[in-house]
Motif scaffolding. Structure first.
Motif, PDB file in Angstrom:
ATOM      1  N   TYR A   1     -35.108  25.234 -24.540  1.00  0.00           N
ATOM      2  CA  TYR A   1     -34.407  24.012 -24.920  1.00  0.00           C
ATOM      3  C   TYR A   1     -35.191  23.202 -25.943  1.00  0.00           C
ATOM      4  CZ  TYR A   1     -31.030  24.862 -21.214  1.00  0.00           C
ATOM      5  OH  TYR A   1     -30.052  25.412 -20.431  1.00  0.00           O
ATOM      6  N   THR A   2     -36.510  23.275 -25.902  1.00  0.00           N
ATOM      7  CA  THR A   2     -37.330  22.564 -26.889  1.00  0.00           C
ATOM      8  C   THR A   2     -37.067  23.111 -28.282  1.00  0.00           C
ATOM      9  OG1 THR A   2     -39.067  22.159 -25.246  1.00  0.00           O
ATOM     10  CG2 THR A   2     -39.685  21.951 -27.563  1.00  0.00           C
ATOM     11  N   GLY A   3     -37.068  24.447 -28.394  1.00  0.00           N
ATOM     12  CA  GLY A   3     -36.822  25.077 -29.691  1.00  0.00           C
ATOM     13  C   GLY A   3     -35.427  24.788 -30.214  1.00  0.00           C
ATOM     14  N   ARG A   4     -34.422  24.879 -29.341  1.00  0.00           N
ATOM     15  CA  ARG A   4     -33.038  24.634 -29.764  1.00  0.00           C
ATOM     16  C   ARG A   4     -32.833  23.174 -30.142  1.00  0.00           C
ATOM     17  NH1 ARG A   4     -29.776  26.558 -31.804  1.00  0.00           N
ATOM     18  NH2 ARG A   4     -27.840  26.488 -30.619  1.00  0.00           N
ATOM     19  N   LEU A   5     -33.457  22.279 -29.392  1.00  0.00           N
ATOM     20  CA  LEU A   5     -33.316  20.852 -29.674  1.00  0.00           C
ATOM     21  C   LEU A   5     -33.899  20.507 -31.036  1.00  0.00           C
ATOM     22  CD1 LEU A   5     -32.253  18.266 -28.325  1.00  0.00           C
ATOM     23  CD2 LEU A   5     -34.561  17.873 -27.456  1.00  0.00           C
ATOM     24  N   GLU A   6     -35.088  21.026 -31.320  1.00  0.00           N
ATOM     25  CA  GLU A   6     -35.715  20.773 -32.622  1.00  0.00           C
ATOM     26  C   GLU A   6     -34.876  21.372 -33.748  1.00  0.00           C
ATOM     27  OE1 GLU A   6     -40.454  20.479 -31.474  1.00  0.00           O
ATOM     28  OE2 GLU A   6     -39.638  22.399 -32.153  1.00  0.00           O
ATOM     29  N   GLU A   7     -34.295  22.528 -33.486  1.00  0.00           N
ATOM     30  CA  GLU A   7     -33.471  23.192 -34.495  1.00  0.00           C
ATOM     31  C   GLU A   7     -32.236  22.367 -34.837  1.00  0.00           C
ATOM     32  OE1 GLU A   7     -30.724  27.218 -34.754  1.00  0.00           O
ATOM     33  OE2 GLU A   7     -32.456  27.207 -33.397  1.00  0.00           O
ATOM     34  N   ILE A   8     -31.575  21.831 -33.807  1.00  0.00           N
ATOM     35  CA  ILE A   8     -30.342  21.063 -34.023  1.00  0.00           C
ATOM     36  C   ILE A   8     -30.636  19.686 -34.621  1.00  0.00           C
ATOM     37  CG2 ILE A   8     -28.343  20.015 -32.895  1.00  0.00           C
ATOM     38  CD1 ILE A   8     -28.554  22.277 -30.797  1.00  0.00           C
ATOM     39  N   LEU A   9     -31.675  19.015 -34.080  1.00  0.00           N
ATOM     40  CA  LEU A   9     -31.996  17.669 -34.578  1.00  0.00           C
ATOM     41  C   LEU A   9     -32.660  17.705 -35.945  1.00  0.00           C
ATOM     42  CD1 LEU A   9     -33.343  15.927 -31.333  1.00  0.00           C
ATOM     43  CD2 LEU A   9     -31.021  15.903 -32.267  1.00  0.00           C
ATOM     44  N   GLY A  10     -33.315  18.824 -36.261  1.00  0.00           N
ATOM     45  CA  GLY A  10     -33.969  18.952 -37.557  1.00  0.00           C
ATOM     46  C   GLY A  10     -35.301  18.245 -37.650  1.00  0.00           C
ATOM     47  N   VAL A  11     -35.883  17.884 -36.499  1.00  0.00           N
ATOM     48  CA  VAL A  11     -37.164  17.166 -36.475  1.00  0.00           C
ATOM     49  C   VAL A  11     -38.036  17.737 -35.350  1.00  0.00           C
ATOM     50  CG1 VAL A  11     -38.304  14.927 -36.247  1.00  0.00           C
ATOM     51  CG2 VAL A  11     -36.028  15.051 -37.256  1.00  0.00           C
ATOM     52  N   PRO A  12     -39.312  18.074 -35.617  1.00  0.00           N
ATOM     53  CA  PRO A  12     -40.214  18.486 -34.526  1.00  0.00           C
ATOM     54  C   PRO A  12     -40.386  17.347 -33.531  1.00  0.00           C
ATOM     55  CG  PRO A  12     -41.141  19.046 -36.669  1.00  0.00           C
ATOM     56  CD  PRO A  12     -39.964  18.176 -36.937  1.00  0.00           C
ATOM     57  N   HIS A  13     -40.377  17.667 -32.238  1.00  0.00           N
ATOM     58  CA  HIS A  13     -40.416  16.594 -31.235  1.00  0.00           C
ATOM     59  C   HIS A  13     -41.701  15.770 -31.300  1.00  0.00           C
ATOM     60  CE1 HIS A  13     -42.778  19.626 -28.967  1.00  0.00           C
ATOM     61  NE2 HIS A  13     -43.291  18.581 -28.349  1.00  0.00           N
ATOM     62  N   LYS A  14     -42.778  16.357 -31.836  1.00  0.00           N
ATOM     63  CA  LYS A  14     -44.048  15.624 -31.921  1.00  0.00           C
ATOM     64  C   LYS A  14     -43.992  14.496 -32.951  1.00  0.00           C
ATOM     65  CE  LYS A  14     -47.002  19.389 -30.331  1.00  0.00           C
ATOM     66  NZ  LYS A  14     -48.133  20.288 -30.653  1.00  0.00           N
ATOM     67  N   GLN A  15     -42.998  14.551 -33.837  1.00  0.00           N
ATOM     68  CA  GLN A  15     -42.852  13.504 -34.854  1.00  0.00           C
ATOM     69  C   GLN A  15     -41.949  12.362 -34.393  1.00  0.00           C
ATOM     70  OE1 GLN A  15     -41.653  15.115 -38.633  1.00  0.00           O
ATOM     71  NE2 GLN A  15     -43.281  16.659 -38.681  1.00  0.00           N
ATOM     72  N   LEU A  16     -41.272  12.523 -33.271  1.00  0.00           N
ATOM     73  CA  LEU A  16     -40.323  11.506 -32.814  1.00  0.00           C
ATOM     74  C   LEU A  16     -41.055  10.284 -32.267  1.00  0.00           C
ATOM     75  CD1 LEU A  16     -37.708  13.759 -30.992  1.00  0.00           C
ATOM     76  CD2 LEU A  16     -37.504  12.697 -33.248  1.00  0.00           C
ATOM     77  N   ARG A  17     -40.625   9.120 -32.693  1.00  0.00           N
ATOM     78  CA  ARG A  17     -41.196   7.844 -32.249  1.00  0.00           C
ATOM     79  C   ARG A  17     -40.065   6.869 -31.956  1.00  0.00           C
ATOM     80  NH1 ARG A  17     -44.654  10.942 -32.175  1.00  0.00           N
ATOM     81  NH2 ARG A  17     -46.757  10.863 -33.079  1.00  0.00           N
ATOM     82  N   LEU A  18     -40.325   5.956 -31.009  1.00  0.00           N
ATOM     83  CA  LEU A  18     -39.296   4.996 -30.614  1.00  0.00           C
ATOM     84  C   LEU A  18     -39.918   3.609 -30.524  1.00  0.00           C
ATOM     85  CD1 LEU A  18     -36.297   5.058 -29.746  1.00  0.00           C
ATOM     86  CD2 LEU A  18     -37.101   5.131 -27.387  1.00  0.00           C
ATOM     87  N   PRO A  19     -39.475   2.645 -31.376  1.00  0.00           N
ATOM     88  CA  PRO A  19     -39.985   1.273 -31.271  1.00  0.00           C
ATOM     89  C   PRO A  19     -39.645   0.672 -29.910  1.00  0.00           C
ATOM     90  CG  PRO A  19     -38.823   1.606 -33.354  1.00  0.00           C
ATOM     91  CD  PRO A  19     -38.550   2.811 -32.504  1.00  0.00           C
ATOM     92  N   LEU A  20     -40.601  -0.017 -29.299  1.00  0.00           N
ATOM     93  CA  LEU A  20     -40.422  -0.551 -27.947  1.00  0.00           C
ATOM     94  C   LEU A  20     -39.460  -1.731 -27.883  1.00  0.00           C
ATOM     95  CD1 LEU A  20     -43.883  -0.459 -26.148  1.00  0.00           C
ATOM     96  CD2 LEU A  20     -41.730   0.444 -25.302  1.00  0.00           C
ATOM     97  N   ASP A  21     -39.207  -2.379 -29.009  1.00  0.00           N
ATOM     98  CA  ASP A  21     -38.403  -3.608 -28.987  1.00  0.00           C
ATOM     99  C   ASP A  21     -36.905  -3.343 -29.145  1.00  0.00           C
ATOM    100  OD1 ASP A  21     -38.516  -2.714 -31.572  1.00  0.00           O
ATOM    101  OD2 ASP A  21     -39.276  -4.583 -32.431  1.00  0.00           O
ATOM    102  N   LEU A  22     -36.466  -2.058 -29.060  1.00  0.00           N
ATOM    103  CA  LEU A  22     -35.034  -1.759 -29.178  1.00  0.00           C
ATOM    104  C   LEU A  22     -34.277  -2.262 -27.949  1.00  0.00           C
ATOM    105  CD1 LEU A  22     -35.103   1.877 -30.607  1.00  0.00           C
ATOM    106  CD2 LEU A  22     -34.436  -0.194 -31.811  1.00  0.00           C
ATOM    107  N   ARG A  23     -33.075  -2.772 -28.166  1.00  0.00           N
ATOM    108  CA  ARG A  23     -32.288  -3.349 -27.077  1.00  0.00           C
ATOM    109  C   ARG A  23     -31.241  -2.389 -26.523  1.00  0.00           C
ATOM    110  NH1 ARG A  23     -35.069  -7.335 -24.868  1.00  0.00           N
ATOM    111  NH2 ARG A  23     -36.120  -8.524 -26.498  1.00  0.00           N
ATOM    112  N   ASN A  24     -30.763  -1.449 -27.335  1.00  0.00           N
ATOM    113  CA  ASN A  24     -29.666  -0.583 -26.908  1.00  0.00           C
ATOM    114  C   ASN A  24     -30.105   0.845 -26.618  1.00  0.00           C
ATOM    115  OD1 ASN A  24     -27.779  -2.680 -27.220  1.00  0.00           O
ATOM    116  ND2 ASN A  24     -27.628  -2.282 -29.416  1.00  0.00           N
TER     117      ASN A  24
END
Length: 296
Positions: free
Chosen positions: A109-132
């Motif tokens: 699932y890790t490989g398929r997810l990266e393939e579909i999203l087009g981004v390596p999971h190690k590069q994903l970041r999420l700002p803490l101040d998001l409300r939604n």
């Protein structure tokens, strides 16, 4: 005699009618008993798997001091022990005020997810101040959330994930439910576990177990981070001590050589090798030699 025959025939008649019914009831009762027995056996087997997963985390806490290894064991334990198809781990980076994500290395699932999203999971970041964003809500409010949409988890992600990619990922991978459980250590939220499953319904027992599991996970991660930080500080201290020793060795050499020359020439002058001296000159040279020896 005719009455006896009629009674016998009647009894035979009733036996022929009720015997199949009785056999059917017996068979039904046995099947029901076997069904509930299997449910009980499955529940015990699942409970055993859960306990093994918890024991794995306990062992990890005691023996693993490397954060990346702890994360690897945690992701494996959640999938094996709690029946989720895949697990994501979200950890807060307080210095950057954002969340980083970790997925099982080499997992389908890790490989398929990266393939579909087009981004390596190690590069994903999420700002803490998001409300939604569901992950941010779970972390900020310190409560377990169950969500149906993968897009809610990816909302506001950096780099940005197009909505159609998020919807396609959920459709292709077949995920139906996402359970987001905060990681709390010493009354401080350090991240969250996100379990993804293809099941339409998640039992409360699994959610409760995941919540209890998360407490051990938080302790394991915090302990590993603390040990790793102490190891880093220790390496810095060793490096600083080595630099100090090297500095002192160099300075010792640079100072001792001229000081020895000063003291040697001073002794020669005091001994009169270069001519006679007045009492004041001898006194001054004596001060020079004494201070030179102290400095040496």
């Amino acid at each position: 005699y005719a009455g006896l025959v009629n009674a016998g025939e009647a009894r035979l008649f009733f036996d022929l009618i009720f015997l199949p019914i009785t056999l059917a009831l017996v068979i039904y009762t046995v099947r029901v008993a076997n069904y509930f027995l299997k449910i009980r056996e499955d529940a015990l087997e699942f409970k055993d798997v859960q306990l093994n997963a918890l024991n794995l985390i306990g062992s990890t806490i005691r023996h693993v001091a490397n954060v990346s290894k702890v994360i690897k064991e945690i992701l494996k334990a959640v999938v094996q022990g709690l029946g989720f198809d895949v697990c994501l781990l979200a950890l807060i980076d307080s210095k950057e005020n954002r969340v980083s994500f970790f997925l099982p290395e080499g997992h389908y699932y890790t490989g398929r997810l990266e393939e579909i999203l087009g981004v390596p999971h190690k590069q994903l970041r999420l700002p803490l101040d998001l409300r939604n964003n569901s992950v941010c809500i779970a972390i900020r409010k310190n409560r377990v959330l169950v969500r149906n949409s993968f897009a809610e988890i990816l909302y506001g992600m950096q780099p940005e994930i197009p909505m159609h990619n998020a919807l396609r990922a959920q459709k292709v991978l077949g995920f139906k439910k996402f359970v987001i459980t905060p990681l709390v250590a010493e009354q401080k939220v350090i991240g969250a576990i996100i379990g993804a499953t293809k099941k339409l319904y998640i039992e409360d027992s699994i959610i409760n177990t995941l919540d209890n599991f998360a407490n051990q996970v938080a302790l394991a991660i915090e302990s590993a981070q603390l040990i790793q930080e102490l190891q880093h500080k220790n390496r810095e201290l060793i490096r600083a001590d080595k630099m100090k020793s090297e500095f002192l060795a160099v300075m010792s050499h640079e100072l001792r050589t001229p000081l020895n020359a000063v003291i040697g020439y001073t002794e020669a002058v005091i001994d009169g090798s270069l001519g006679s001296l007045t009492p004041d000159q001898k006194k001054s040279l004596g001060e020079i030699m004494r201070n030179g020896q102290n400095l040496l």
